[in-house]
Design a protein around this motif. Structure first.
Motif, PDB file in Angstrom:
ATOM      1  N   UNK A 562     -20.744  -8.781   0.019  1.00 34.41           N
ATOM      2  CA  UNK A 562     -20.015  -9.140   1.230  1.00 34.41           C
ATOM      3  C   UNK A 562     -18.657  -9.723   0.841  1.00 34.41           C
ATOM      4  N   UNK A 563     -17.616  -9.298   1.563  1.00 31.19           N
ATOM      5  CA  UNK A 563     -16.261  -9.752   1.250  1.00 31.19           C
ATOM      6  C   UNK A 563     -15.544 -10.209   2.507  1.00 31.19           C
ATOM      7  N   UNK A 564     -14.554 -11.081   2.284  1.00 33.71           N
ATOM      8  CA  UNK A 564     -13.577 -11.421   3.324  1.00 33.71           C
ATOM      9  C   UNK A 564     -12.286 -10.745   2.913  1.00 33.71           C
ATOM     10  N   UNK A 565     -11.800  -9.860   3.754  1.00 31.27           N
ATOM     11  CA  UNK A 565     -10.623  -9.071   3.434  1.00 31.27           C
ATOM     12  C   UNK A 565      -9.433  -9.593   4.231  1.00 31.27           C
ATOM     13  N   UNK A 566      -8.363  -9.942   3.464  1.00 39.65           N
ATOM     14  CA  UNK A 566      -7.149 -10.443   4.114  1.00 39.65           C
ATOM     15  C   UNK A 566      -5.976  -9.577   3.684  1.00 39.65           C
ATOM     16  N   UNK A 567      -5.162  -9.185   4.666  1.00 37.25           N
ATOM     17  CA  UNK A 567      -3.944  -8.424   4.354  1.00 37.25           C
ATOM     18  C   UNK A 567      -2.749  -9.377   4.432  1.00 37.25           C
ATOM     19  N   UNK A 568      -2.083  -9.539   3.291  1.00 38.72           N
ATOM     20  CA  UNK A 568      -0.921 -10.438   3.198  1.00 38.72           C
ATOM     21  C   UNK A 568       0.175  -9.704   2.461  1.00 38.72           C
ATOM     22  N   UNK A 569       1.044  -8.978   3.185  1.00 42.05           N
ATOM     23  CA  UNK A 569       2.052  -8.130   2.540  1.00 42.05           C
ATOM     24  C   UNK A 569       2.963  -8.879   1.598  1.00 42.05           C
ATOM     25  N   UNK A 570       3.196 -10.128   1.816  1.00 38.10           N
ATOM     26  CA  UNK A 570       4.153 -10.829   0.969  1.00 38.10           C
ATOM     27  C   UNK A 570       3.521 -11.589  -0.166  1.00 38.10           C
ATOM     28  N   UNK A 571       2.229 -11.562  -0.266  1.00 30.51           N
ATOM     29  CA  UNK A 571       1.547 -12.347  -1.293  1.00 30.51           C
ATOM     30  C   UNK A 571       1.188 -11.478  -2.492  1.00 30.51           C
ATOM     31  N   UNK A 588      -5.012  -8.570  -0.175  1.00 27.18           N
ATOM     32  CA  UNK A 588      -4.265  -7.369  -0.555  1.00 27.18           C
ATOM     33  C   UNK A 588      -2.930  -7.327   0.176  1.00 27.18           C
ATOM     34  N   UNK A 589      -2.037  -6.528  -0.341  1.00 26.67           N
ATOM     35  CA  UNK A 589      -0.767  -6.304   0.355  1.00 26.67           C
ATOM     36  C   UNK A 589      -0.934  -5.299   1.480  1.00 26.67           C
ATOM     37  N   UNK A 590      -1.769  -4.320   1.289  1.00 19.41           N
ATOM     38  CA  UNK A 590      -1.963  -3.277   2.290  1.00 19.41           C
ATOM     39  C   UNK A 590      -3.409  -3.232   2.723  1.00 19.41           C
ATOM     40  N   UNK A 591      -3.853  -2.040   3.117  1.00 18.55           N
ATOM     41  CA  UNK A 591      -5.245  -1.850   3.499  1.00 18.55           C
ATOM     42  C   UNK A 591      -6.102  -1.661   2.257  1.00 18.55           C
ATOM     43  N   UNK A 592      -7.418  -1.793   2.470  1.00 16.11           N
ATOM     44  CA  UNK A 592      -8.366  -1.622   1.364  1.00 16.11           C
ATOM     45  C   UNK A 592      -8.932  -0.200   1.364  1.00 16.11           C
ATOM     46  N   UNK A 593      -9.069   0.344   0.204  1.00 16.75           N
ATOM     47  CA  UNK A 593      -9.801   1.602   0.000  1.00 16.75           C
ATOM     48  C   UNK A 593     -11.018   1.275  -0.859  1.00 16.75           C
ATOM     49  N   UNK A 594     -12.202   1.493  -0.296  1.00 18.21           N
ATOM     50  CA  UNK A 594     -13.448   1.175  -0.997  1.00 18.21           C
ATOM     51  C   UNK A 594     -13.977   2.460  -1.638  1.00 18.21           C
ATOM     52  N   UNK A 612      -2.717  -7.882   9.237  1.00 23.83           N
ATOM     53  CA  UNK A 612      -2.196  -9.087   8.586  1.00 23.83           C
ATOM     54  C   UNK A 612      -2.298 -10.287   9.528  1.00 23.83           C
ATOM     55  N   UNK A 613      -2.354 -11.490   9.003  1.00 23.17           N
ATOM     56  CA  UNK A 613      -2.435 -12.682   9.862  1.00 23.17           C
ATOM     57  C   UNK A 613      -1.197 -12.770  10.767  1.00 23.17           C
ATOM     58  N   UNK A 614      -1.327 -13.348  11.973  1.00 22.75           N
ATOM     59  CA  UNK A 614      -0.153 -13.469  12.876  1.00 22.75           C
ATOM     60  C   UNK A 614       0.839 -14.487  12.326  1.00 22.75           C
ATOM     61  N   UNK A 615       2.102 -14.281  12.642  1.00 25.19           N
ATOM     62  CA  UNK A 615       3.141 -15.177  12.159  1.00 25.19           C
ATOM     63  C   UNK A 615       3.451 -16.242  13.195  1.00 25.19           C
TER      64      UNK A 615
END
Length: 615
Positions: A562-571, A588-594, A612-615
């Motif tokens: 089990x994972x928590x997936x976060x998209x953070x383009x600038x990180x 990740x910066x983009x989407x995940x490919x499993x 991505x999280x809201x700004x």
């Protein structure tokens, strides 16, 4: 004394077939031919025979180096063939010789110095000397066969039967060869021939036989009495078995003073006894002696013999043995194709020994023949057959996707004649990756069915340990030996895993957050996923998570992670330990490919998206 021939000849003399011959340069040109054929079984002697026009028995046989039938294709097989002349019933031969005065009358029969003084009377080259030399040549040609007996009758005014042996009493017959094989050390049949005697002269001249019981008397050579000659010959044959074959060689240089035919005559007695008489008119006085109605021709015709005129008595040493034929050729054939030949002429036998015929054999029933041809064109063929079978194992090679199929069947097929391919035991074995694996046969006995086929099926576990190359070997056994064939089977995992990225519970493990109402929020805005991968072969395919926005790859992970997936383009992409029941927090910066990959390298991928999280 002339040297003896060293060969051993067995003779069969006598026939119901009369064949006219003509003499040219001392060679018999015989009309007609006989053919005989016999079929035998593999490896067995199978003689066939026919009587030649010279009344010898031509026999041929063919044998194989194996008694087994069938044999496997490629088995070393040799064939041997033997042709012989003379095998047959016991033959009795009587030399009937004219010793009347004209046989040494040089006015009647000019001298032939080349024949020497065969009878030892001091007169070199007389017609009797020529007869003596010719009979010795014939006697030598008869060889040392145990089934030939020779006797001798001399005739002039009367007839006299020779004593053919040195033992006490009268020996009417003896074997033809030199008794000790080394010359004239021991008296024998040749000495009896040498002892023929006649003295040309008036009343009181001597004639007859000098050995072994001398019978030379005055007045004997005064006239030519064919009845006396035939009477003595008949009496000689009468001492032998009635089943024997009797032949007379009747030599005379002129017309008889006494000769009768019809009932009660000595000629009729010879006819009734089945005796065959070959007659020879020699010298200048014998011209036309073989014309129809002439006495010598009458004797020959009546007894199914032949009549031969020999103007030059010195040719008798060629003419008399020429009454025998030779073996001209022996051929060995496989399925009609000649594979070996032995050429004559040979008076006794021709042989072909241990001829390799393996390369000429084909799958099925093979016919192996030995054909002997005599100089008179008599042909005899003996035949045997040999079945040849072959083993094939199919398919030769095959690769199975273990994810789909984990059983494999091979078929062993024995090809050949339909009567020889069924009921053959075949043993199967598996070696290689799955060595030792047992299987089942069809038919269950693991013996070939009537069509020559038997199949073998085995199964392997659907597991990584089954992946690899197997060799399946079939060993078929017949009395002639075994045939072994092998094929290969490669077990492979060719099917990729089934991979999924499904929403899962929050860290508390109590509920699965609902997806957002805004379609642009992605498939799972909260980013809690369970990574799933299953494979038919590999129980533990490896799962990796890659970033579409970078080259970052996280993992490998096992099924159910089990994972928590976060998209953070600038990180910077990273992986941290997850909270609660969440195993990992992946940024990740983009989407995940499993992507799931099994142990054989097969891969499958799905997208796993989160906004991505809201700004």
């Amino acid at each position: 004394m002339s040297a003896r021939a060293t060969h051993a000849r067995r003779w069969r003399l006598g026939s119901s077939t009369h064949v006219r011959r003509r003499i040219r340069l001392g060679v018999v040109l015989a009309a007609g031919a006989l053919t005989a054929i016999v079929v035998g079984s593999a490896g067995a002697a199978n003689p066939a025979s026919a009587t030649t026009t010279t009344n010898q028995q031509l026999t041929v046989g063919v044998t194989l180096s194996t008694a087994n039938d069938p044999v496997w294709l490629g088995t070393a097989v040799n064939a041997s063939a033997q042709a012989t002349l003379g095998e047959g019933d016991t033959a009795n031969v009587v030399y009937v010789v004219d010793v009347s005065g004209s046989m040494e009358n040089t006015a009647f029969n000019p001298l032939q110095p080349s024949v020497g003084d065969c009878d030892g009377d001091g007169l070199v080259g007389s017609a009797l000397d020529a007869a003596c030399v010719g009979l010795i040549a014939l006697n030598d040609s008869l060889g040392s066969a145990v089934n030939v007996n020779v006797g001798l009758v001399a005739f002039g005014d009367g007839g006299k039967t020779a004593d053919m042996g040195s033992a006490g009493g009268a020996q009417t017959f003896t074997s033809p060869p030199d008794n000790d094989g080394s010359g004239n050390t021991v008296p024998d049949a040749e000495d009896v021939i040498h002892s023929l005697a006649t003295e040309f002269g008036g009343p009181g001249a001597l004639g007859g036989i000098g050995l072994f019981t001398p019978d030379i008397t005055a007045g004997f050579p005064g006239s030519t009495n064919y009845d006396a000659a035939l009477t003595n010959m008949n009496a000689s044959f009468a001492t032998q078995s009635p089943t024997d074959i009797n032949t007379g060689f009747f030599i005379s240089d002129g017309l008889p003073n006494t000769f009768t035919t019809g009932a009660g005559s000595p000629l009729q007695a010879a006819i009734d006894a089945g005796t065959r008489i070959l007659t020879f008119g020699i010298g200048g006085g014998a011209a036309n002696s073989c014309d129809p109605g002439a006495p010598l021709r009458t004797i020959a015709d009546a007894t199914s013999g032949t009549c031969t005129e020999v103007a030059d008595p010195s040719m008798l040493s060629t003419v008399l043995p020429a009454q025998l034929t030779n073996i001209e050729k022996l051929e060995l054939k496989v399925n009609g194709t000649v594979v070996a030949t032995a050429n004559g002429p040979e008076p006794v036998s021709l042989a072909l020994s241990n001829v390799a015929i393996t390369s000429s054999l084909v799958v099925g029933i093979n016919t192996i023949e030995a054909t002997a041809t005599a100089e008179d064109d008599t042909v005899v063929t003996a035949s045997t057959t040999l079945g040849v079978i072959d083993l094939a194992l199919t398919p030769a090679s095959e690769t199975n996707d273990l994810s789909i199929e984990h059983s494999h069947t091979v078929v062993a097929k024995v090809s050949g004649d339909p009567t020889q391919v069924g009921g053959i035991p075949v043993a199967f074995a598996v070696t290689g990756q799955n060595g030792g694996t047992l299987g089942t046969c069809s038919p269950a006995s693991c013996m070939t069915a009537a069509n020559g086929e038997v199949s073998f099926t085995y199964s392997v576990p659907v597991a990584p340990g089954s992946i690899g190359l197997d060799t399946i070997t079939a060993v078929a056994t017949i009395p002639a030996g075994t045939a072994t064939r092998s094929v290969t089977k490669r077990w492979a995992d060719l099917t990729p895993p089934v991979v999924a990225c499904q929403p899962t519970t929050n860290p508390s493990g109590n509920n699965i957050p609902p997806a957002g109402n805004n379609p642009s929020s992605g498939q799972n805005p909260d980013g809690f996923y369970v990574l799933l991968a299953t494979d038919a072969v590999d129980p533990n395919p490896q799962i990796r998570v890659s970033d579409t926005g970078s080259s970052f790859v996280a993992g490998p992970y096992s099924n159910g992670t089990k994972i928590k997936l976060t998209q953070a383009p600038g990180s910077t992409p990273n992986v941290k330990k997850g909270p609660g029941v969440i195993d990992w927090h992946i940024t990740l910066k983009g989407d995940a490919v499993v992507t799931a990959t099994d142990g054989s390298g097969n891969s499958a991928s799905v997208s796993c998206k989160v906004p991505p999280p809201p700004k």
